[in-house]
Design an enzyme around this catalytic site. Structure first.
Site, PDB file in Angstrom:
ATOM      1  N   HIS A  82       0.606  -1.425  -0.025  1.00 36.35           N
ATOM      2  CA  HIS A  82      -0.044   0.000   0.108  1.00 36.35           C
ATOM      3  C   HIS A  82       1.007   1.358  -0.129  1.00 36.35           C
ATOM      4  O   HIS A  82       0.464   2.360  -0.353  1.00 36.35           O
ATOM      5  CB  HIS A  82      -0.992   0.125   1.123  1.00 36.35           C
ATOM      6  CG  HIS A  82      -2.302   0.441   0.857  1.00 36.35           C
ATOM      7  ND1 HIS A  82      -2.933   0.402  -0.324  1.00 36.35           N
ATOM      8  CD2 HIS A  82      -3.307   0.678   1.751  1.00 36.35           C
ATOM      9  CE1 HIS A  82      -4.009   0.761   0.029  1.00 36.35           C
ATOM     10  NE2 HIS A  82      -4.409   1.005   1.098  1.00 36.35           N
ATOM     11  N   ASN A 103      -9.470   3.360  -1.859  1.00 35.14           N
ATOM     12  CA  ASN A 103      -9.987   4.180  -0.734  1.00 35.14           C
ATOM     13  C   ASN A 103      -9.046   5.610  -0.839  1.00 35.14           C
ATOM     14  O   ASN A 103      -9.929   6.669  -0.549  1.00 35.14           O
ATOM     15  CB  ASN A 103     -10.026   3.857   0.739  1.00 35.14           C
ATOM     16  CG  ASN A 103     -11.156   2.432   0.803  1.00 35.14           C
ATOM     17  OD1 ASN A 103     -12.300   2.746   0.318  1.00 35.14           O
ATOM     18  ND2 ASN A 103     -10.796   1.649   1.708  1.00 35.14           N
ATOM     19  N   ASN A 161      -6.898   6.234   3.483  1.00 41.26           N
ATOM     20  CA  ASN A 161      -8.295   6.552   3.437  1.00 41.26           C
ATOM     21  C   ASN A 161      -8.721   7.794   3.652  1.00 41.26           C
ATOM     22  O   ASN A 161     -10.126   8.347   3.453  1.00 41.26           O
ATOM     23  CB  ASN A 161      -9.151   5.747   3.925  1.00 41.26           C
ATOM     24  CG  ASN A 161      -9.160   5.101   5.309  1.00 41.26           C
ATOM     25  OD1 ASN A 161      -8.259   6.066   6.000  1.00 41.26           O
ATOM     26  ND2 ASN A 161      -9.849   4.416   6.262  1.00 41.26           N
ATOM     27  N   ASP A 188      -0.630   2.119  -5.256  1.00 41.28           N
ATOM     28  CA  ASP A 188      -0.715   1.129  -5.641  1.00 41.28           C
ATOM     29  C   ASP A 188      -2.071   0.402  -6.475  1.00 41.28           C
ATOM     30  O   ASP A 188      -3.036   1.048  -6.315  1.00 41.28           O
ATOM     31  CB  ASP A 188      -0.656   0.037  -4.203  1.00 41.28           C
ATOM     32  CG  ASP A 188      -1.955   0.538  -3.320  1.00 41.28           C
ATOM     33  OD1 ASP A 188      -2.131   1.567  -3.096  1.00 41.28           O
ATOM     34  OD2 ASP A 188      -2.392  -0.592  -2.961  1.00 41.28           O
TER      35      ASP A 188
END
Length: 193
Positions: A23, A118, A72, A97
């Site tokens: 991530h 997100n 997020n 990513d």
């Protein structure tokens, strides 16, 4: 702000425990770009760390940012950066990513949906979808592993052997967008080698 300035945001999560996660590949690319420019990340008025430099004398300026927020909630920091630097969304490059691309793949696009990401969802909510994306492939999770768990795991040993090449390719893509425009960069990075 000069017309030839690009805001490059590497998405990820703050903290050492996330540094090697799939991530965080966007922040890894941001580190690679800053290293190439000889620029160091510094705290900023916006909730981000920022490094600035020129690609070459008289060339485009890159403002490279790593939001201090979790993935997020990236929209707030990115929106604050856009406002602070007076950047149009078309000159915002978000590096992130991408589960829908195989590991070791880089694809470029402008606009579109968030594809369940997100970080992109929150940025699009804050700014609209018209920014440029550098999509760094991290592959799909094996078997029935939850994608949310997969992206919060570090790259495998085999992936780490070629991760430097992937980060270099993604940094090259950002530089190509800033130097030559999105279309020329897409033609270079999307054509078969």
């Amino acid at each position: 702000m000069a017309a030839n300035t690009w805001l490059v945001v590497g998405l990820g999560n703050p903290g050492a425990q996330y540094a090697g996660n799939r991530h965080n590949v966007g922040q890894m690319v941001a580190d690679e770009l800053a290293s190439r420019l000889g620029a160091a990340f510094k705290s900023h008025k916006t909730p981000s760390r920022v490094a600035e430099g020129f690609l070459r004398p008289g060339g485009p300026k890159l403002v490279i940012a790593k939001p201090n927020s979790y993935m997020n909630t990236s929209g707030g920091p990115v929106s604050a950066l856009v406002k602070f630097y007076g950047i149009e969304p078309e000159r915002l490059i978000v590096v992130h990513d991408e589960l829908d691309l195989p590991f070791d793949t880089v694809k470029l696009k402008q606009g579109g949906g968030h594809g369940g990401h997100n970080g992109l969802r929150d940025i699009s909510k804050a700014l609209g979808p018209d920014y440029v994306r550098v999509r760094v492939g991290v592959g799909r999770p094996p078997g029935r592993q939850d994608p949310a768990d997969f992206v919060l795991k570090d790259f495998s040993g085999a992936e780490r052997q070629t991760l430097g090449i992937l980060l270099g390719d993604a940094a090259d893509a950002v530089e190509a967008i800033a130097s030559d425009g999105l279309l020329a960069a897409q033609q270079r990075f999307h054509s078969p080698a």
